[in-house]
Every structure is written in structure tokens, then in C-alpha cells.
Scaffold this motif. Structure first.
Motif, PDB file in Angstrom:
ATOM      1  N   TYR A 191     -53.148  71.906 -18.179  1.00 59.44           N
ATOM      2  CA  TYR A 191     -54.202  72.408 -17.311  1.00 59.44           C
ATOM      3  C   TYR A 191     -55.450  71.557 -17.505  1.00 59.44           C
ATOM      4  O   TYR A 191     -55.886  71.330 -18.640  1.00 59.44           O
ATOM      5  N   ARG A 235     -55.756  70.791 -21.331  1.00 63.43           N
ATOM      6  CA  ARG A 235     -55.155  71.730 -22.288  1.00 63.43           C
ATOM      7  C   ARG A 235     -53.644  71.818 -22.076  1.00 63.43           C
ATOM      8  O   ARG A 235     -53.172  71.945 -20.948  1.00 63.43           O
ATOM      9  N   VAL A 294     -50.351  73.952 -22.383  1.00 65.34           N
ATOM     10  CA  VAL A 294     -49.904  75.337 -22.533  1.00 65.34           C
ATOM     11  C   VAL A 294     -48.396  75.421 -22.744  1.00 65.34           C
ATOM     12  O   VAL A 294     -47.874  76.468 -23.113  1.00 65.34           O
ATOM     13  N   LYS A 295     -47.700  74.305 -22.494  1.00 69.24           N
ATOM     14  CA  LYS A 295     -46.258  74.233 -22.765  1.00 69.24           C
ATOM     15  C   LYS A 295     -45.921  72.779 -23.051  1.00 69.24           C
ATOM     16  O   LYS A 295     -46.381  71.876 -22.351  1.00 69.24           O
ATOM     17  N   THR A 322     -48.231  73.031 -28.609  1.00 73.78           N
ATOM     18  CA  THR A 322     -48.991  73.598 -27.503  1.00 73.78           C
ATOM     19  C   THR A 322     -50.423  73.873 -27.951  1.00 73.78           C
ATOM     20  O   THR A 322     -50.747  73.807 -29.133  1.00 73.78           O
ATOM     21  N   SER A 323     -51.273  74.157 -26.984  1.00 73.29           N
ATOM     22  CA  SER A 323     -52.695  74.444 -27.208  1.00 73.29           C
ATOM     23  C   SER A 323     -53.483  73.218 -27.660  1.00 73.29           C
ATOM     24  O   SER A 323     -54.637  73.358 -28.039  1.00 73.29           O
TER      25      SER A 323
END
Length: 456
Positions: free
Chosen positions: A236, A249, A251-252, A258-259
Motif C-alpha cells: 500500500y 507499506r 501488508v502481505k 509483513t508490515s
């Protein structure tokens, strides 16, 4: 034997139903069910299917070391976990105008410069001349970078088969359609089938594919949820359109953590990497100003120091206003309730405004203490110590709860020259009072933290 059957498919979530309804029972959206005729094949339950694959023990599967494609863009390299995995499909989503196309055009230019094979940039929303105008602004002029303005899935796959590109960028997946499907581009069926076609091509040829995805008003990726499940990584691109900074970012990520986040700054020449975002976010800070506190937060494995600003003012309404920019509003309401009940601050007749400087969004509760200290500082009109960094989660009874990755947080605060750091007592070893020359101040309650943080 084939038999036709009529079903109603939701254009928002992809669920199908035998009868039409004004509201989708699955996702709750209105007027999204569209009639569709499907063919159902009748088969005998006793029919035996000859297996085409055999299960093997996991110990018999050979181990292979995957060589990642290094990206000259270090922030994106960090988010992807160390580079691009050959054959992976990566989805990048974000609001309109946030910089998705700019980021991927810059990436395509860098990869074309490093590789002897062509890089293909497919646009279903812009003409070749429009892309050329943006490329001139970004100083993109690699001859190995090819531009294709096309929306037909079959035509795009034919070009990919003929060119055998190093990397493919598709902007965007919602604009691509298959000529063998009757639904319109951007529909649930088209997005799903086009995504699976690119996924099959990437896995069979080893060609990495970057897909651009649109987002809805709610911030979700437009199209079926299966799109996010099918791809290997979902990124994202976030940011306030009124600020220059952008946060990429993860997220997966099937091939990394992640993150993770990467920080960029939008300039006239495109997106510029920010290798040390903490210094940038604190560059314009006004020391010894009431209502300002420095929080130490974690974005993936990266510690960030950000300024939290809070303002309280007497309300002129029966119900006071609560405004949060950069943090969750429900979290702000919880902290105001704790300050009122456990500390005795009378905020019931005060409008409260909280802002995270720089336009970034923080989701972790470790900034609770910094937000509460900033609110108390603004309400009492007493500044917070200029050399104090703050980290900690607040419970409902006013206690401070421990947070993870405290060593990295303390190291970042010490590196930026802070003399003291306020931390929950449960997050540091018993008796620890210093870290790299910085004083560590463990506290157990919010009231105790306020007595230390506010300058008398």
C-alpha cells in the motif's frame, strides 16, 4: 451434459446467489448484484478422476536457493524483503494521485538500466504520449524500457510472449479485460480472471509482474478479495496528499516480513527515497512548546521518531469535538477517558485535536503514552522536556504496559541525541537506567509518567 443456470453475482465481493436482492447478503453493499448465466456440467458422483499428480514427502522435495533481483531503490528493496523474487506477482495499491504510477515508472527505468533484457510497462489508463510526458519529467530515457498502451489481456500476453521481458508492470489491473468474457473491465469476473492469467504467466516464465490496484472509498482494494489472496505480495502506498511524504507499506509478503515500510518524498522529479525518516519528521519541531511530545514507534523492523501534537480548547458545543489525524479516533477517545478518570483532567468541556506531524498514520498502541502526555501538556499549558522521547501503551486502569522491540527504539532515540526516554517498567531489565549514554526512565503508571515528562 451442459445446463444453463442463472445466478446473481455481487460486483463488490464476488459472492453469487440464486435470487436477486437489493442488498448483498455477503458484504452488505446496495445495488451490486448483476445477473449472470452460467453453464453447469452434470457429472456422476461415481465418476473416478485419474490423478495427474502424486503426493511426496516434504523431506524429498529438493531445496532451492532463490536468487532475488536486487533493486537500486533501497526503500522498495527493504519492503520486498531484499529484492524481487523471479516469477512473483506484486500488487501495489493506493489512492488516486498518491504516486503509484510514478513509483513504478521509476522502478521500471532503474531495472531497464541494470538489465540487458527489455522491461515492459503496460498502461491501460494512459496513452503512450501521456506516459512519455511523465517520463520526461522524471528524466526516464532508457532505450530498454518499452511502453505499451493496451487494455486487451490477450494482446498483452502476446506481446509478453514475443518480447520475453525482464519485468512487466501493468497499470492498472482494473483497466484490463479479456475478450472472452462479456462483463465490463473492472468487474469482479474480469479482475479475477485477468489477475489469474498474469499469475499463470509469471509462474510459468519466471517473469516478475507488478500490478497497480485501485482502492475504494473505504480504502480497500477494488475487486474481489481473491485478488489479494492470489498475488505474492500486497503493498500500500499511503500518505497525506497535502504532505510530500509517502509510506510504502507491506501488508502481505510470501517471501519476506509483513508490515515493513519504505519512506519516500514526492518531488518535482518524482519520488525520492528518505533513508533517515526520523530526522526529517523532527526537522521542523519547535522545542519547549506545550502540546508536543516525541513518540518512538515501530514500522515493521524500522524504528521511527515522530512528533505528536495536541491542542485543547474550551468547546462552544454541548458535545465536545474529538479530532484525530494520524492515529485511530477510537484510541484517542480511550486515552481521553483514562486521562479524565485516572488522572483527573477535566476534558469533558474541551475540544481535543491530535495530529501526527508529517502525514503518516500510526496503528500500534505504543504511542499511547506520547499522545496522553501531549494532551496533558496542551491542557495544562506546560511544555514537555525537549530532550525526552516517550514510548508505552496505556491500559484502562492507567497502568503502562510493555511494548516489543524496545532495544531498537532506544537505539534510535539515542542516535538522534535524546537524553532521556520514558518507557514502561516492564519493557526494560530490572536496574537498567542507561542505554548508549541516554537515561532510561521506567514508569509504572500514567500519572507517574506525567509528573516526570512535564517541565515544572
Amino acid at each position: 451434459m451442459m445446463k444453463e443456470k442463472t445466478v446473481y453475482v455481487c460486483q463488490n465481493c464476488g459472492a453469487s446467489f440464486p435470487k436477486w436482492a437489493g442488498r448483498c447478503p455477503q458484504c452488505g453493499e446496495w445495488n451490486t448484484l448483476v445477473e449472470k448465466v452460467v453453464e453447469v456440467r452434470k457429472t456422476s458422483p461415481r465418476t473416478l478422476i485419474t490423478p495427474t499428480s502424486e503426493p511426496v514427502p516434504i523431506t524429498a522435495v529438493p531445496s532451492e536457493d532463490v536468487t532475488r533481483i536486487e533493486i537500486p531503490m533501497l526503500e522498495l528493496n527493504r519492503v520486498l524483503g531484499g529484492g524481487i523474487v523471479p516469477g512473483s506477482v506484486i500488487l501495489i495499491a493506493g489512492e488516486p494521485g498518491i504516486g503509484k504510477s510514478t513509483l513504478l515508472l521509476q522502478l521500471a527505468s532503474m531495472l531497464a538500466r541494470e538489465s540487458s533484457r527489455p522491461v515492459l510497462y503496460v498502461s491501460g489508463e494512459e496513452s503512450v504520449r501521456q506516459i512519455k510526458m511523465r517520463a520526461a519529467r522524471l528524466d526516464v530515457r532508457e532505450e530498454n524500457l518499452y511502453i505499451l498502451a493496451e487494455t486487451s489481456l490477450e494482446q498483452i500476453l502476446n506481446h509478453i510472449e514475443r518480447m520475453e521481458p525482464f519485468v512487466v508492470v501493468v497499470d492498472s489491473i482494473q483497466a484490463i479485460y479479456s475478450e472472452y468474457l462479456e462483463s465490463t473491465p473492472g468487474s469482479i469476473v474480469q479482475v479475477r480472471e485477468c489477475a489469474y492469467a498474469f499469475l499463470k504467466m509469471a509462474k510459468s516464465t519466471g517473469t516478475p509482474v507488478f500490478l497497480v490496484g485501485h482502492v475504494t472509498k473505504a480504502g480497500d482494494i477494488a475487486g474481489p478479495k481473491v485478488l489479494e489472496h492470489a498475488v505474492d505480495a500486497v503493498l500500500y502506498l499511503e500518505g497525506d496528499p497535502f504532505h510530500a511524504y509517502r509510506i510504502l507499506r507491506s501488508v502481505k509478503n510470501r517471501f519476506g516480513a509483513t508490515s515493513e515500510v519504505g519512506v519516500f518524498e514526492m518531488e518535482e522529479q518524482g519520488l525520492r527515497e528518505v533513508p533517515n525518516p526520523s530526522e526529517i519528521f523532527l526537522a521542523e519541531r519547535v522545542p519547549n512548546a506545550s502540546g508536543s511530545a516525541i513518540a518512538v514507534t515501530m514500522e515493521g523492523s524500522r524504528p521511527l521518531l515522530v512528533e505528536i501534537q495536541a491542542l485543547t480548547s474550551p468547546t462552544s458545543f454541548a458535545i465536545p469535538r474529538r479530532t484525530a489525524n494520524g492515529i485511530d479516533l477510537s484510541r484517542l477517545l480511550l486515552l481521553i477517558a483514562v486521562l479524565t478518570k485516572r488522572v483527573g483532567l477535566h476534558l469533558s468541556d474541551q475540544d481535543v485535536f491530535v495530529n501526527v506531524v508529517g502525514g503518516i498514520k500510526i496503528k500500534e498502541p505504543a504511542v499511547d503514552l506520547a499522545v496522553a502526555v501531549a494532551i496533558a501538556s496542551g491542557f495544562r499549558n506546560v511544555p514537555v522536556a525537549a530532550d525526552l522521547a516517550i514510548v508505552g501503551e496505556i491500559g484502562l486502569v492507567g497502568e503502562l504496559r510493555g511494548v516489543r522491540q524496545m532495544t531498537q527504539r532506544l537505539a534510535e532515540a539515542a542516535r538522534l541525541g535524546f537524553k532521556k526516554c520514558l518507557v514502561p517498567s516492564g519493557s526494560v531489565k530490572a536496574g537498567q537506567r542507561t542505554f548508549d549514554g541516554m537515561e532510561v526512565v521506567p514508569v509504572r503508571s500514567l500519572e507517574e509518567a506525567l509528573d516526570i515528562a512535564l517541565v515544572r
